[in-house]
Enzyme design. Structure first.
Site, short mmCIF file in Angstrom:
data_model
loop_
_atom_site.label_atom_id
_atom_site.label_comp_id
_atom_site.label_asym_id
_atom_site.label_seq_id
_atom_site.Cartn_x
_atom_site.Cartn_y
_atom_site.Cartn_z
N TYR A 1 -18.83 -22.06 -43.38
CA TYR A 1 -17.70 -21.17 -43.13
C TYR A 1 -16.44 -21.97 -43.34
CZ TYR A 1 -15.08 -17.24 -41.21
OH TYR A 1 -14.22 -16.18 -41.05
N ARG B 1 -14.77 -15.14 -38.53
CA ARG B 1 -16.08 -14.50 -38.38
C ARG B 1 -17.19 -15.52 -38.16
NH1 ARG B 1 -15.62 -8.61 -38.49
NH2 ARG B 1 -13.98 -8.11 -39.98
N TRP C 1 -3.58 -10.10 -40.98
CA TRP C 1 -3.11 -10.55 -42.29
C TRP C 1 -1.66 -10.18 -42.59
CZ3 TRP C 1 -5.59 -14.13 -45.03
CH2 TRP C 1 -6.97 -14.33 -44.76
#
Lengths: 224, 204
Positions: free
Chosen positions: A24, A30, A126
């Site tokens: 990741y 996540r 975002w």
């Protein structure tokens, strides 16, 4: 990167523990739930997060089952994608999924709720304009998070153990801890849990778990 | 015998996968459907103000995938071992993400804009996924997504792509011959065929 030391390698071999490598980015996002589960359960793994988006990701992406991360590589040969699937797999293997079929499903249900909450906060996360971002977080809080918390509080009271499922810690508790500590409380402040005292207590309980506390104190500090 | 009551709108939507699992395994259940206008009556009684909800001898379970997974695991449609079960979970999670991606399309009322959003979704999300999926199907080599036989993952792909091709044309999976074959296979399973022929006709 965290490479297992020789004593850990020997212990792992002797217990026939699987070799886990979690791919990741160097953010919580996540991937963090998977990391928290592994740390909580005291399971060694390679936390492969040194992935430069421009230099490394284009090559790594082609090796991932669906061109996305997180991915869990097991024993260097098998790959598992999808954050919740990885988290569930690890939780089930390492005693954090619930004591029976029904409890496991209840834990699945709560974790799916957290997945939906993550999705609801994507746009806000975002947004680059700080004023707009604050507005978006407030809107998600009002429209989605608070109504959800009302229901979660009722379930916590009804379950009566302080935990979401059954009598003990499951990955469902960890999922709520992960989501509400960061990003939610960092963005909205502790007031977001004012009307959810039982969940607030649960989050503190999870945060005080020695393995989780140790990891959180030493993990890389990242923006997301 | 356990009594199942599946509570959802009179739509396929997020409730259909659970229905398909139960019909495929020929497990009796109460398929409780209601129209949109009736939703306020039932909302407060659900665990999180949402449906589908599965009542198992009166005990509620929410979240479409948690429900379908529970039923798949209870009734032998989840995979033959722990790893296969996780592989199936992974595929179903992919479908969950694709379903979420269709929401802006379904709720767009301007036909031209809808077409635009659909094309973008197909190009940027569906096609790249299908490219990887074809590789996985070829690699597994059995015609099924996981292991040697059907799992709820195969039903999930059928459940998503069958309405997609119905609504937006066969071209959606034209470049995915293995998926196309899998979707056709599922459609022709007698229990599925019988259920699909007799289920209420709904837009979604």
């Amino acid at each position: 990167m965290v490479f297992p030391s020789r004593p850990v390698k020997l212990l792992r071999e002797s217990l026939k523990m699987p070799g886990y490598k979690l791919y990741y980015f160097d953010v919580r996002g996540r991937g963090e739930l998977c990391r928290l589960i592994l740390h909580c359960a005291g399971v060694p793994f390679e936390d492969f997060r040194d992935i430069d988006y421009f230099k490394d990701w284009p090559t790594i992406k082609t090796r991932m089952p669906f061109g996305q991360v997180p991915v869990l590589e097991v024993d260097g040969v098998k790959m598992l994608a999808q954050s919740m699937t990885i988290a569930r797999y690890l939780a089930r293997r390492h005693g954090l999924a619930g004591q029976n079929d029904w409890e496991q499903s209840q834990a699945d249900m709560y974790c799916d709720c957290v997945y939906d909450l993550h999705n609801a906060t994507v746009d806000a996360t975002w947004e680059e304009d700080p004023v707009k971002q604050k507005d978006l977080f407030n809107k998600v809080n009002q429209d989605t998070i608070q109504p959800h918390l009302e229901k979660v509080e009722q379930h916590l009271v009804k379950n009566g153990s302080g935990h979401l499922v059954g009598q003990g810690l499951t990955w469902a508790d960890i999922a709520y801890y992960a989501y509400f500590t960061t990003p939610i409380m960092t963005r909205l402040g502790g007031e977001v849990l004012t009307k959810a005292p039982h969940l607030k207590k649960l989050i503190e309980t999870v945060g005080n778990n020695p393995n989780i506390q140790k990891y959180v104190e030493t993990r890389p500090v990242t923006s997301g | 015998m356990v009594h199942y009551k599946l509570i959802y709108f009179n739509l396929r939507g997020r409730g259909e996968l659970a229905r398909l699992v139960l019909h495929h395994q020929e497990v009796a259940f109460e398929d409780f459907r209601f129209e949109r206008e009736e939703w306020p009556k039932y909302k407060a009684g659900t665990p999180f103000g949402q449906v589908p909800v599965l009542e198992v001898d009166g005990k509620p379970l929410a979240q479409s995938n948690a429900i379908a997974r529970y039923l798949a695991r209870q009734h032998g449609l989840a995979g033959q071992n722990e790893w296969e079960q996780s592989q199936a979970d992974m595929y179903v999670d992919c479908i969950y993400d694709l379903i979420s991606g269709t929401r802006p399309i379904i709720y767009e009322t301007d036909k031209e804009k809808q077409k635009e959003i659909l094309q973008k979704f197909l190009k940027e999300t569906v096609n790249p996924h299908l490219e990887k999926l074809e590789q996985q199907l070829i690699k597994n080599g059995t015609g099924f997504l996981v292991g040697k036989s059907i799992t709820w993952a195969d039903l999930a792909y059928y459940s998503f792509f069958s309405p997609m091709t119905e609504r937006f044309g066969d071209s959606v999976i034209d470049n995915s011959p293995h998926l196309k074959k899998l979707v056709e296979h599922v459609a022709n399973i007698p229990q599925i065929k019988k259920y699909v022929e007799t289920r209420p006709k709904t837009t979604l």
